[in-house]
Design a protein around this motif. Structure first.
Motif, PDB file in Angstrom:
ATOM      1  N   TRP A 129     -31.516   3.530 -51.979  1.00  0.00           N
ATOM      2  CA  TRP A 129     -32.916   3.524 -51.541  1.00  0.00           C
ATOM      3  C   TRP A 129     -33.381   2.154 -51.033  1.00  0.00           C
ATOM      4  CZ3 TRP A 129     -36.115   7.638 -50.976  1.00  0.00           C
ATOM      5  CH2 TRP A 129     -37.464   7.371 -50.740  1.00  0.00           C
ATOM      6  N   GLN A 130     -33.085   1.117 -51.761  1.00  0.00           N
ATOM      7  CA  GLN A 130     -33.559  -0.227 -51.387  1.00  0.00           C
ATOM      8  C   GLN A 130     -32.898  -0.731 -50.105  1.00  0.00           C
ATOM      9  OE1 GLN A 130     -36.099  -1.710 -52.824  1.00  0.00           O
ATOM     10  NE2 GLN A 130     -36.274  -0.063 -54.329  1.00  0.00           N
ATOM     11  N   ASP A 131     -31.713  -0.258 -49.825  1.00  0.00           N
ATOM     12  CA  ASP A 131     -30.985  -0.727 -48.643  1.00  0.00           C
ATOM     13  C   ASP A 131     -31.299   0.095 -47.392  1.00  0.00           C
ATOM     14  OD1 ASP A 131     -29.593  -2.728 -50.086  1.00  0.00           O
ATOM     15  OD2 ASP A 131     -28.214  -1.187 -50.853  1.00  0.00           O
ATOM     16  N   LEU A 132     -31.845   1.295 -47.580  1.00  0.00           N
ATOM     17  CA  LEU A 132     -32.126   2.166 -46.434  1.00  0.00           C
ATOM     18  C   LEU A 132     -33.428   1.760 -45.758  1.00  0.00           C
ATOM     19  CD1 LEU A 132     -31.269   5.641 -48.023  1.00  0.00           C
ATOM     20  CD2 LEU A 132     -29.895   4.387 -46.335  1.00  0.00           C
ATOM     21  N   PRO A 133     -33.477   1.841 -44.423  1.00  0.00           N
ATOM     22  CA  PRO A 133     -34.720   1.523 -43.710  1.00  0.00           C
ATOM     23  C   PRO A 133     -35.767   2.611 -43.944  1.00  0.00           C
ATOM     24  CG  PRO A 133     -33.071   2.365 -42.191  1.00  0.00           C
ATOM     25  CD  PRO A 133     -32.374   2.186 -43.505  1.00  0.00           C
ATOM     26  N   ALA A 134     -37.015   2.309 -43.625  1.00  0.00           N
ATOM     27  CA  ALA A 134     -38.109   3.261 -43.839  1.00  0.00           C
ATOM     28  C   ALA A 134     -37.963   4.492 -42.964  1.00  0.00           C
ATOM     29  CB  ALA A 134     -39.452   2.573 -43.574  1.00  0.00           C
ATOM     30  N   SER A 135     -37.380   4.304 -41.764  1.00  0.00           N
ATOM     31  CA  SER A 135     -37.150   5.409 -40.838  1.00  0.00           C
ATOM     32  C   SER A 135     -35.655   5.548 -40.598  1.00  0.00           C
ATOM     33  CB  SER A 135     -37.884   5.151 -39.515  1.00  0.00           C
ATOM     34  OG  SER A 135     -37.665   6.212 -38.605  1.00  0.00           O
ATOM     35  N   LEU A 136     -35.127   6.743 -40.829  1.00  0.00           N
ATOM     36  CA  LEU A 136     -33.689   6.957 -40.706  1.00  0.00           C
ATOM     37  C   LEU A 136     -33.377   7.903 -39.549  1.00  0.00           C
ATOM     38  CD1 LEU A 136     -34.215   6.294 -43.852  1.00  0.00           C
ATOM     39  CD2 LEU A 136     -31.928   7.237 -44.177  1.00  0.00           C
ATOM     40  N   PRO A 137     -32.234   7.716 -38.881  1.00  0.00           N
ATOM     41  CA  PRO A 137     -31.835   8.639 -37.819  1.00  0.00           C
ATOM     42  C   PRO A 137     -31.510  10.011 -38.432  1.00  0.00           C
ATOM     43  CG  PRO A 137     -30.051   7.129 -38.335  1.00  0.00           C
ATOM     44  CD  PRO A 137     -31.256   6.634 -39.083  1.00  0.00           C
ATOM     45  N   SER A 138     -32.116  11.063 -37.893  1.00  0.00           N
ATOM     46  CA  SER A 138     -31.884  12.404 -38.437  1.00  0.00           C
ATOM     47  C   SER A 138     -31.338  13.373 -37.392  1.00  0.00           C
ATOM     48  CB  SER A 138     -33.191  12.964 -39.013  1.00  0.00           C
ATOM     49  OG  SER A 138     -34.226  12.940 -38.044  1.00  0.00           O
ATOM     50  N   HIS A 139     -31.191  12.895 -36.159  1.00  0.00           N
ATOM     51  CA  HIS A 139     -30.603  13.726 -35.106  1.00  0.00           C
ATOM     52  C   HIS A 139     -29.858  12.822 -34.145  1.00  0.00           C
ATOM     53  CE1 HIS A 139     -30.306  16.269 -31.489  1.00  0.00           C
ATOM     54  NE2 HIS A 139     -30.290  17.261 -32.361  1.00  0.00           N
ATOM     55  N   PHE A 140     -28.677  13.311 -33.704  1.00  0.00           N
ATOM     56  CA  PHE A 140     -27.841  12.501 -32.823  1.00  0.00           C
ATOM     57  C   PHE A 140     -27.482  13.300 -31.578  1.00  0.00           C
ATOM     58  CE2 PHE A 140     -27.258  11.161 -37.165  1.00  0.00           C
ATOM     59  CZ  PHE A 140     -27.286   9.776 -37.100  1.00  0.00           C
ATOM     60  N   PHE A 175     -35.744  10.626 -35.478  1.00  0.00           N
ATOM     61  CA  PHE A 175     -35.853   9.866 -36.717  1.00  0.00           C
ATOM     62  C   PHE A 175     -36.800  10.564 -37.690  1.00  0.00           C
ATOM     63  CE2 PHE A 175     -34.462   6.961 -33.504  1.00  0.00           C
ATOM     64  CZ  PHE A 175     -33.601   6.097 -34.145  1.00  0.00           C
ATOM     65  N   SER A 176     -36.561  10.367 -38.985  1.00  0.00           N
ATOM     66  CA  SER A 176     -37.413  10.929 -40.037  1.00  0.00           C
ATOM     67  C   SER A 176     -37.642   9.868 -41.103  1.00  0.00           C
ATOM     68  CB  SER A 176     -36.766  12.165 -40.664  1.00  0.00           C
ATOM     69  OG  SER A 176     -36.552  13.181 -39.701  1.00  0.00           O
ATOM     70  N   SER A 177     -38.646  10.099 -41.920  1.00  0.00           N
ATOM     71  CA  SER A 177     -38.937   9.139 -42.984  1.00  0.00           C
ATOM     72  C   SER A 177     -37.837   9.182 -44.043  1.00  0.00           C
ATOM     73  CB  SER A 177     -40.283   9.460 -43.633  1.00  0.00           C
ATOM     74  OG  SER A 177     -40.197  10.660 -44.402  1.00  0.00           O
ATOM     75  N   VAL A 191     -23.701  15.817 -43.363  1.00  0.00           N
ATOM     76  CA  VAL A 191     -24.943  15.439 -42.690  1.00  0.00           C
ATOM     77  C   VAL A 191     -25.546  14.192 -43.323  1.00  0.00           C
ATOM     78  CG1 VAL A 191     -27.339  16.122 -42.294  1.00  0.00           C
ATOM     79  CG2 VAL A 191     -25.491  17.736 -41.816  1.00  0.00           C
ATOM     80  N   GLN A 192     -25.673  14.206 -44.642  1.00  0.00           N
ATOM     81  CA  GLN A 192     -26.319  13.084 -45.326  1.00  0.00           C
ATOM     82  C   GLN A 192     -25.505  11.802 -45.252  1.00  0.00           C
ATOM     83  OE1 GLN A 192     -29.250  14.467 -45.242  1.00  0.00           O
ATOM     84  NE2 GLN A 192     -29.809  13.572 -47.212  1.00  0.00           N
ATOM     85  N   LEU A 193     -24.192  11.916 -45.422  1.00  0.00           N
ATOM     86  CA  LEU A 193     -23.360  10.720 -45.357  1.00  0.00           C
ATOM     87  C   LEU A 193     -23.364  10.136 -43.950  1.00  0.00           C
ATOM     88  CD1 LEU A 193     -20.314  11.713 -47.612  1.00  0.00           C
ATOM     89  CD2 LEU A 193     -22.222  10.186 -48.157  1.00  0.00           C
ATOM     90  N   SER A 194     -23.435  11.008 -42.933  1.00  0.00           N
ATOM     91  CA  SER A 194     -23.512  10.532 -41.549  1.00  0.00           C
ATOM     92  C   SER A 194     -24.813   9.779 -41.320  1.00  0.00           C
ATOM     93  CB  SER A 194     -23.412  11.714 -40.575  1.00  0.00           C
ATOM     94  OG  SER A 194     -22.161  12.348 -40.655  1.00  0.00           O
ATOM     95  N   ILE A 195     -25.906  10.332 -41.859  1.00  0.00           N
ATOM     96  CA  ILE A 195     -27.216   9.670 -41.706  1.00  0.00           C
ATOM     97  C   ILE A 195     -27.231   8.333 -42.430  1.00  0.00           C
ATOM     98  CG2 ILE A 195     -29.655   9.816 -42.318  1.00  0.00           C
ATOM     99  CD1 ILE A 195     -29.498  12.830 -41.831  1.00  0.00           C
ATOM    100  N   TYR A 196     -26.791   8.333 -43.684  1.00  0.00           N
ATOM    101  CA  TYR A 196     -26.771   7.081 -44.447  1.00  0.00           C
ATOM    102  C   TYR A 196     -25.864   6.055 -43.775  1.00  0.00           C
ATOM    103  CZ  TYR A 196     -28.822   9.874 -48.264  1.00  0.00           C
ATOM    104  OH  TYR A 196     -29.636  10.687 -49.028  1.00  0.00           O
ATOM    105  N   GLY A 197     -24.697   6.502 -43.350  1.00  0.00           N
ATOM    106  CA  GLY A 197     -23.742   5.595 -42.711  1.00  0.00           C
ATOM    107  C   GLY A 197     -24.285   4.994 -41.431  1.00  0.00           C
TER     108      GLY A 197
END
Length: 211
Positions: A28-39, A48-50, A101-107
């Motif tokens: 959580w602390q390392d992730l940005p406020a807005s994350l890529p959710s579609h590529f 992007f999503s929150s 999906v989630q690991l791709s977004i986090y990565g």
């Protein structure tokens, strides 16, 4: 209904579907406020999503899809016709997709993955390969397979249609898997292959019903 559902397996796969939430909380602390959710097909983020939506909402939606798929399959009057391996696939498919999906977004958000689309297409190719291998072994039912009026009405039509579909899905999955590493060919091969995989069995089945 409950007797048809493997509750232990359902519990395990449901936990795995939600596991990305725990990973997201740890990061959580390392992730940005807005994350890529579609590529896009070029691998670049175009939606992007929150952080709250990505970490919690997406896995919860996946869990809903997972439970729906398992319950609907168990309620099928011809559920006994679905092969054990295909039933297992119903349990494991959404959890695997959720993790991917989630690991791709986090990565991608952390700069660890440069092309999430490529990873997704490789996974799609593998799924098509696996499903295509099981399609010819699937007998008539109302939830898994190519469920058309003429396949459900005629067992021979169902069997021939699924033999063809199985070959196409295995070949298509292998093609998508191989071209997942060729950026220039990716859009054309993916859409063309999926188009053929979906429509060819439908037209073939209809032709059989009219012959």
């Amino acid at each position: 209904m409950m007797k048809k559902i493997n509750l232990k397996l359902l519990f395990l796969t449901s936990i795995l579907t939600l596991l990305p939430i725990l990973v997201g909380v740890i990061l959580w602390q390392d992730l940005p406020a807005s994350l890529p959710s579609h590529f896009g097909l070029d691998g670049q983020a175009d939606g992007f999503s929150s952080k709250l939506e990505v970490v919690f909402l997406i896995p919860l939606v996946m869990l809903g899809v997972h439970l729906f798929a398992v319950v609907v399959t168990s309620l099928d009057p011809k559920a006994s016709n679905i092969s054990p391996k295909m039933k297992s696939l119903v349990y494991w498919l959404v959890p695997l997709i959720s993790a991917l999906v989630q690991l791709s977004i986090y990565g991608a958000a952390l700069g660890l993955i440069g092309n999430s689309t490529r990873i997704g297409l490789v996974m799609v190719g593998i799924i098509f390969l696996v499903v295509g291998n099981y399609l010819p072994k699937t007998k008539q039912n109302y939830t898994v397979g190519i469920r058309l009026p003429w396949t459900l009405d005629n067992e021979e039509n169902w069997n021939k249609t699924h033999r063809l579909a199985g070959r196409l899905w295995v070949a298509g999955g292998m093609l998508i898997l191989l071209t997942g590493f060729l950026s220039w060919a990716m859009p054309y091969v993916f859409f063309g292959t999926v188009f053929l995989m979906v429509l060819a069995p439908i037209f073939y089945s209809y032709w059989l019903s009219r012959a």
